[in-house]
Scaffold this active site. Structure first.
Site, mmCIF file in Angstrom:
data_model
loop_
_atom_site.group_PDB
_atom_site.id
_atom_site.type_symbol
_atom_site.label_atom_id
_atom_site.label_comp_id
_atom_site.label_asym_id
_atom_site.label_seq_id
_atom_site.Cartn_x
_atom_site.Cartn_y
_atom_site.Cartn_z
ATOM 1 N N LYS A 160 24.102 -54.248 12.804
ATOM 2 C CA LYS A 160 23.633 -53.338 11.356
ATOM 3 C C LYS A 160 22.195 -53.728 11.460
ATOM 4 O O LYS A 160 21.794 -54.297 11.536
ATOM 5 C CB LYS A 160 24.164 -53.869 9.897
ATOM 6 C CG LYS A 160 23.769 -53.431 9.237
ATOM 7 C CD LYS A 160 23.904 -54.294 7.855
ATOM 8 C CE LYS A 160 22.642 -55.203 8.345
ATOM 9 N NZ LYS A 160 22.092 -56.076 7.599
ATOM 10 N N ASP B 201 26.688 -57.891 2.858
ATOM 11 C CA ASP B 201 27.470 -56.745 4.289
ATOM 12 C C ASP B 201 28.949 -56.238 4.185
ATOM 13 O O ASP B 201 29.085 -55.371 5.206
ATOM 14 C CB ASP B 201 26.388 -56.629 5.113
ATOM 15 C CG ASP B 201 24.972 -56.777 4.445
ATOM 16 O OD1 ASP B 201 24.557 -55.881 3.777
ATOM 17 O OD2 ASP B 201 23.709 -57.105 5.224
#
Length: 292
Positions: free
Chosen positions: A21, A150
């Protein structure tokens, strides 16, 4: 072999990627009374990252390998986010079927690229398929949010604009950035996300912008860069190196650090910088990839 009542036999094995990410921008807006922070961020994902493999087993088990697997060997299996995700999925569905999971750890631990969160997300996707649970994405995201801020974004592994703690998401379009070469660089230093957030100065420097993804990213910032650089000065060295490279479209730290990245128009420019860093800083971690 199991008291699971679902029909059919599981496949012998299957695998799931855990994409790295990136935060193309990360604005910290305020510190909340519950200890968390309200942020605005633009999530993007690389084509590469960790990998999770599953095979049939009577009980849940986790094995770790890969370049950074050794960093997790001292961690209790139940504390690993992959196992926590598997247990949460079992509890949510009432299923008791086991699985032997192998995590191939290619991303540095505590590096700001969602490694643990991406691994947990991959576990939820993989086991939902392996156990034939047929859960909706929103249902998995609700489970993921309990594991980490996340995780819902990593479950999608698609570009998104995140708000709140990052779990409130709107799909975003990377536009011309899709497929662009990206270079990830980490100085080999573990960074504590809670420590970096605690060190944030509390100043709201404004909202995330609008426009296409590159415009938003370029007009934005990462508000955690200053506290991260104060803790790990090498981050500033990496940013100066990447940001001083004219072919780079964008250079920034991801998440709470210490990984930084640069996006390029072409792979030749990316690879030239990668070779330069590998020669001059052999102790730094470098990964070549592309944006999904």
């Amino acid at each position: 072999m199991s008291n699971d009542t679902s029909s059919g036999n599981p496949p012998e094995s299957c695998a799931e990627p855990a994409y790295a990410k990136l935060n193309l921008a990360l604005h910290v807006r305020r510190r909340r009374e519950d200890g968390y922070h309200d942020i605005e961020t633009l999530f993007a994902f690389c084509e590469d990252g960790d990998e999770l493999i599953v095979q049939p087993a009577e009980d849940l088990a986790l094995f770790v390998s890969g370049p950074f697997g050794g960093e997790l060997l001292g961690e209790a299996a139940e504390d690993n986010l992959v196992m926590r995700a598997a247990r949460a999925l079992q509890a949510h569905t009432g299923r008791t079927r086991g699985a032997a999971l192998t995590l191939i750890k290619r991303l540095p631990v505590g590096s700001g690229v969602g490694g643990g969160s991406a691994d947990a997300a991959a576990a939820l996707r993989l086991l939902s398929r392996f156990w034939a649970l047929d859960l909706a994405e929103a249902e998995l995201e609700a489970l993921g949010a309990e594991l980490g801020a996340d995780v819902p974004a990593c479950l999608r592994s698609r570009p998104a604009r995140g708000e709140g703690t990052g779990t409130h998401m709107q799909p975003s379009d990377l536009g011309a950035l899709v497929g662009k070469p990206v270079l990830l660089v980490n100085p080999g230093v573990h960074v504590s996300t809670p420590q970096i957030f605690r060190a944030w100065d509390g100043v709201d420097r404004g909202a995330l912008g609008v426009g296409d993804a590159l415009q938003i990213a370029r007009s934005g910032r990462n508000d955690l860069t200053a506290p991260a650089c104060a803790l790990v000065p090498e981050i500033r060295n990496i940013l100066e190196l990447l940001g001083g490279d004219p072919p780079a479209l964008l250079a920034r730290m991801s998440g709470s650090g210490a990984t930084c990245f640069a996006i390029y128009e072409g792979a030749d420019s990316r690879d030239l910088m990668a070779r330069r860093i590998e020669t001059d800083h052999p102790d730094w971690w470098v990964m070549r990839s592309r944006l999904r």
